[in-house]
Design a protein around this motif. Structure first.
Motif, PDB file in Angstrom:
ATOM      1  N   MET A  43     -35.653  15.855  24.014  1.00 17.52           N
ATOM      2  CA  MET A  43     -34.510  15.161  23.844  1.00 17.52           C
ATOM      3  C   MET A  43     -32.674  15.919  23.509  1.00 17.52           C
ATOM      4  O   MET A  43     -33.112  16.652  21.996  1.00 17.52           O
ATOM      5  N   SER A  44     -31.936  15.738  24.008  1.00 17.52           N
ATOM      6  CA  SER A  44     -30.655  16.734  23.448  1.00 17.52           C
ATOM      7  C   SER A  44     -30.141  16.024  22.600  1.00 17.52           C
ATOM      8  O   SER A  44     -30.124  14.414  22.777  1.00 17.52           O
ATOM      9  N   PHE A  45     -29.781  16.110  20.957  1.00 23.03           N
ATOM     10  CA  PHE A  45     -29.070  15.437  20.284  1.00 23.03           C
ATOM     11  C   PHE A  45     -27.907  15.911  19.687  1.00 23.03           C
ATOM     12  O   PHE A  45     -27.823  17.096  19.939  1.00 23.03           O
ATOM     13  N   SER A  46     -26.735  15.066  19.116  1.00 24.96           N
ATOM     14  CA  SER A  46     -26.319  15.899  18.608  1.00 24.96           C
ATOM     15  C   SER A  46     -26.129  16.799  17.693  1.00 24.96           C
ATOM     16  O   SER A  46     -26.649  16.093  16.241  1.00 24.96           O
ATOM     17  N   GLY A  47     -26.595  18.405  17.544  1.00 22.49           N
ATOM     18  CA  GLY A  47     -27.023  19.194  16.648  1.00 22.49           C
ATOM     19  C   GLY A  47     -26.329  19.061  15.612  1.00 22.49           C
ATOM     20  O   GLY A  47     -24.595  19.131  15.590  1.00 22.49           O
ATOM     21  N   VAL A  48     -27.111  18.977  13.950  1.00 21.55           N
ATOM     22  CA  VAL A  48     -26.109  18.969  12.911  1.00 21.55           C
ATOM     23  C   VAL A  48     -26.983  19.164  12.201  1.00 21.55           C
ATOM     24  O   VAL A  48     -28.155  20.393  11.974  1.00 21.55           O
ATOM     25  N   SER A  49     -25.959  20.446  11.376  1.00 21.21           N
ATOM     26  CA  SER A  49     -26.430  21.591  10.050  1.00 21.21           C
ATOM     27  C   SER A  49     -26.237  21.081   9.376  1.00 21.21           C
ATOM     28  O   SER A  49     -26.127  21.468   8.169  1.00 21.21           O
ATOM     29  N   GLU A  50     -26.264  19.468   8.977  1.00 25.53           N
ATOM     30  CA  GLU A  50     -26.051  18.382   7.171  1.00 25.53           C
ATOM     31  C   GLU A  50     -27.909  17.832   7.593  1.00 25.53           C
ATOM     32  O   GLU A  50     -28.026  17.723   8.099  1.00 25.53           O
ATOM     33  N   SER A  51     -28.219  17.408   5.552  1.00 30.26           N
ATOM     34  CA  SER A  51     -29.114  16.757   6.394  1.00 30.26           C
ATOM     35  C   SER A  51     -28.694  15.591   6.010  1.00 30.26           C
ATOM     36  O   SER A  51     -27.691  14.979   5.134  1.00 30.26           O
ATOM     37  N   THR A  52     -28.484  14.065   6.782  1.00 25.79           N
ATOM     38  CA  THR A  52     -28.456  13.045   7.325  1.00 25.79           C
ATOM     39  C   THR A  52     -28.921  11.744   7.233  1.00 25.79           C
ATOM     40  O   THR A  52     -30.129  11.880   6.867  1.00 25.79           O
ATOM     41  N   GLY A  84     -31.052  -2.966   3.564  1.00 31.26           N
ATOM     42  CA  GLY A  84     -31.046  -2.746   2.539  1.00 31.26           C
ATOM     43  C   GLY A  84     -32.081  -0.993   2.384  1.00 31.26           C
ATOM     44  O   GLY A  84     -32.445  -0.240   1.414  1.00 31.26           O
ATOM     45  N   SER A  85     -32.727  -0.297   4.316  1.00 29.31           N
ATOM     46  CA  SER A  85     -33.395   0.718   3.790  1.00 29.31           C
ATOM     47  C   SER A  85     -32.550   2.073   4.010  1.00 29.31           C
ATOM     48  O   SER A  85     -30.765   1.802   4.387  1.00 29.31           O
ATOM     49  N   ILE A  86     -33.147   3.190   4.544  1.00 25.23           N
ATOM     50  CA  ILE A  86     -32.100   4.262   4.369  1.00 25.23           C
ATOM     51  C   ILE A  86     -33.178   5.143   5.287  1.00 25.23           C
ATOM     52  O   ILE A  86     -34.462   5.011   4.342  1.00 25.23           O
ATOM     53  N   ILE A  87     -32.957   5.702   5.741  1.00 25.25           N
ATOM     54  CA  ILE A  87     -33.705   6.993   6.822  1.00 25.25           C
ATOM     55  C   ILE A  87     -32.960   8.535   6.347  1.00 25.25           C
ATOM     56  O   ILE A  87     -31.880   8.526   6.667  1.00 25.25           O
ATOM     57  N   LYS A  88     -33.691   9.198   5.614  1.00 25.54           N
ATOM     58  CA  LYS A  88     -33.350  10.524   5.340  1.00 25.54           C
ATOM     59  C   LYS A  88     -33.650  11.437   5.914  1.00 25.54           C
ATOM     60  O   LYS A  88     -34.343  11.111   6.872  1.00 25.54           O
ATOM     61  N   GLY A 135     -24.373   2.538   7.490  1.00 20.87           N
ATOM     62  CA  GLY A 135     -23.545   4.077   7.816  1.00 20.87           C
ATOM     63  C   GLY A 135     -24.356   5.085   8.089  1.00 20.87           C
ATOM     64  O   GLY A 135     -25.972   5.136   7.677  1.00 20.87           O
ATOM     65  N   ILE A 136     -23.562   6.135   8.034  1.00 20.56           N
ATOM     66  CA  ILE A 136     -24.010   7.444   8.329  1.00 20.56           C
ATOM     67  C   ILE A 136     -23.808   8.149   7.427  1.00 20.56           C
ATOM     68  O   ILE A 136     -22.703   8.635   6.978  1.00 20.56           O
ATOM     69  N   GLU A 137     -24.592   8.763   6.639  1.00 22.58           N
ATOM     70  CA  GLU A 137     -24.030   9.534   5.831  1.00 22.58           C
ATOM     71  C   GLU A 137     -24.401  11.321   5.760  1.00 22.58           C
ATOM     72  O   GLU A 137     -25.689  11.597   5.942  1.00 22.58           O
ATOM     73  N   GLU A 138     -23.489  12.003   6.399  1.00 23.55           N
ATOM     74  CA  GLU A 138     -24.327  13.888   6.488  1.00 23.55           C
ATOM     75  C   GLU A 138     -23.444  14.357   5.285  1.00 23.55           C
ATOM     76  O   GLU A 138     -22.626  14.201   4.713  1.00 23.55           O
ATOM     77  N   LYS A 139     -24.489  14.930   4.629  1.00 25.78           N
ATOM     78  CA  LYS A 139     -24.782  16.421   3.541  1.00 25.78           C
ATOM     79  C   LYS A 139     -25.149  17.533   3.735  1.00 25.78           C
ATOM     80  O   LYS A 139     -25.442  17.923   4.772  1.00 25.78           O
ATOM     81  N   ALA A 140     -24.137  18.471   3.424  1.00 17.90           N
ATOM     82  CA  ALA A 140     -24.537  19.807   3.980  1.00 17.90           C
ATOM     83  C   ALA A 140     -25.424  20.301   3.759  1.00 17.90           C
ATOM     84  O   ALA A 140     -26.352  20.015   2.961  1.00 17.90           O
ATOM     85  N   LEU A 141     -25.925  21.098   4.238  1.00 18.48           N
ATOM     86  CA  LEU A 141     -27.287  21.482   4.482  1.00 18.48           C
ATOM     87  C   LEU A 141     -27.883  23.079   4.560  1.00 18.48           C
ATOM     88  O   LEU A 141     -27.667  23.386   5.439  1.00 18.48           O
ATOM     89  N   GLU A 142     -27.892  23.180   3.844  1.00 20.31           N
ATOM     90  CA  GLU A 142     -28.637  25.171   3.577  1.00 20.31           C
ATOM     91  C   GLU A 142     -29.614  25.518   4.163  1.00 20.31           C
ATOM     92  O   GLU A 142     -30.993  25.612   2.953  1.00 20.31           O
ATOM     93  N   PRO A 143     -30.210  25.955   5.217  1.00 16.71           N
ATOM     94  CA  PRO A 143     -31.253  26.216   5.883  1.00 16.71           C
ATOM     95  C   PRO A 143     -32.583  27.159   4.541  1.00 16.71           C
ATOM     96  O   PRO A 143     -31.534  27.992   4.162  1.00 16.71           O
ATOM     97  N   PRO A 144     -33.274  26.737   4.311  1.00 11.61           N
ATOM     98  CA  PRO A 144     -33.936  28.042   3.161  1.00 11.61           C
ATOM     99  C   PRO A 144     -34.683  29.040   3.781  1.00 11.61           C
ATOM    100  O   PRO A 144     -35.099  29.155   5.104  1.00 11.61           O
ATOM    101  N   ARG A 145     -34.517  30.047   2.839  1.00  7.47           N
ATOM    102  CA  ARG A 145     -34.797  31.709   3.382  1.00  7.47           C
ATOM    103  C   ARG A 145     -35.955  31.280   2.681  1.00  7.47           C
ATOM    104  O   ARG A 145     -36.098  32.225   0.966  1.00  7.47           O
ATOM    105  N   GLU A 146     -36.821  32.442   3.227  1.00  7.31           N
ATOM    106  CA  GLU A 146     -38.106  32.876   2.358  1.00  7.31           C
ATOM    107  C   GLU A 146     -37.307  34.514   1.273  1.00  7.31           C
ATOM    108  O   GLU A 146     -38.654  34.218   0.516  1.00  7.31           O
ATOM    109  N   ASP A 147     -36.866  34.632   1.750  1.00  8.92           N
ATOM    110  CA  ASP A 147     -36.289  35.896   1.530  1.00  8.92           C
ATOM    111  C   ASP A 147     -35.432  36.150   0.111  1.00  8.92           C
ATOM    112  O   ASP A 147     -35.167  37.131  -0.499  1.00  8.92           O
ATOM    113  N   LYS A 148     -35.459  34.657   0.436  1.00 13.74           N
ATOM    114  CA  LYS A 148     -34.080  34.440  -1.014  1.00 13.74           C
ATOM    115  C   LYS A 148     -34.884  33.754  -2.697  1.00 13.74           C
ATOM    116  O   LYS A 148     -35.578  33.429  -2.634  1.00 13.74           O
TER     117      LYS A 148
END
Length: 217
Positions: free
Chosen positions: A13-22, A29-33, A63-76
C-alpha cells in the motif's frame, strides 16, 4: 477506550514515506516503535512496521514522534575519534639561556684578567730583577778589572770603585735581595693559578661554542 484493531495485510500500500524512525504513543500507555511510514484514513491510522501493516483508531493515538534515521551502510566503518590533544607549548627560554651563558662567560673573563694581572706583576718583577742584577754585574766587572790591573785579589773589586759606584752597588744589592723574595712569592702564586687558568680557558671555549649554537638556531 475503544478496541485497537490490528490488521496485517500483505498488499503493498502507498503510505506517507518517511525517512525517520517514528514512535506512535497510544492513550493506553503502549508505544509502537520503529514505524517506517504511516497515514490517516477515515478516522484510522495505518502504520507500516516490520512484517506488515497495523491499523488503529485515530482516537486511540496520543501522539506521533518522528526521529531522524540514517539508513545503515554495510561499508561504513565507525571509528571513535581520537581525543583532541592540545600540543604542549614549550616556553622559548633561549634568551634566558643565552644571558646565563653570557653572565658566566663574563665571570670567567674577569677571573682570567685577575690571573693575567698576577702574571704581569711577576713578569715586571722579573724584568726589574734582571735590570738590577745587570747594573751590579757592570760595576762588579769594572772594579774587578781595576783590582786585577793593580795586582790585587779579585775579592777586593769593591774597593776599586769610586764612592758613588760603591753606593750604587750597595743600594742595588739590597733592592736585588728584596726583588728575589717578591719574585719568588709571585712565582709561587702564578704557578698555583696555572691549573685554574687552564680550567677556566676550557670552560670559556665550551660556553663560546654553546653561544654560537644558540645564535645559529
Amino acid at each position: 477506550m475503544k478496541k485497537v484493531l490490528f490488521l496485517v495485510v500483505i498488499l503493498i500500500m502507498s503510505f506517507s514515506g518517511v525517512s525517520e524512525s517514528t514512535d506512535v504513543y497510544l492513550k493506553n500507555g503502549s508505544i509502537i516503535k520503529n514505524v517506517t511510514a504511516y497515514e490517516k484514513v477515515d478516522g484510522k491510522v495505518r502504520l507500516s512496521i516490520s512484517g506488515g501493516i497495523v491499523e488503529i483508531s485515530e482516537e486511540d493515538v496520543l501522539g506521533i514522534e518522528e526521529k531522524a534515521l540514517e539508513p545503515p551502510r554495510e561499508d561504513k566503518i565507525f571509528i571513535k575519534p581520537a581525543p583532541e590533544i592540545t600540543p604542549t607549548v614549550k616556553e622559548d627560554n633561549t634568551e634566558e639561556k643565552r644571558q646565563a651563558l653570557k653572565d658566566k662567560l663574563t665571570a670567567i673573563e674577569e677571573r682570567l684578567n685577575e690571573i693575567k694581572n698576577k702574571e704581569t706583576e711577576y713578569e715586571k718583577l722579573l724584568k726589574e730583577y734582571d735590570s738590577v742584577r745587570l747594573r751590579i754585574e757592570v760595576l762588579f766587572q769594572s772594579g774587578l778589572k781595576r783590582a786585577i790591573a793593580d795586582g790585587k785579589d779579585a775579592s777586593k773589586w769593591l774597593n776599586y770603585l769610586i764612592p758613588q759606584e760603591r753606593q750604587w752597588v750597595q743600594l742595588n744589592t739590597l733592592k736585588k735581595d728584596k726583588l728575589e723574595k717578591d719574585m719568588m712569592n709571585s712565582k709561587r702564586e702564578v704557578d698555583y693559578l696555572f691549573e685554574e687558568k687552564k680550567t677556566l680557558l676550557d670552560e670559556k671555549k665550551v660556553i663560546e661554542d654553546k653561544l654560537k649554537e644558540l645564535e645559529e638556531d
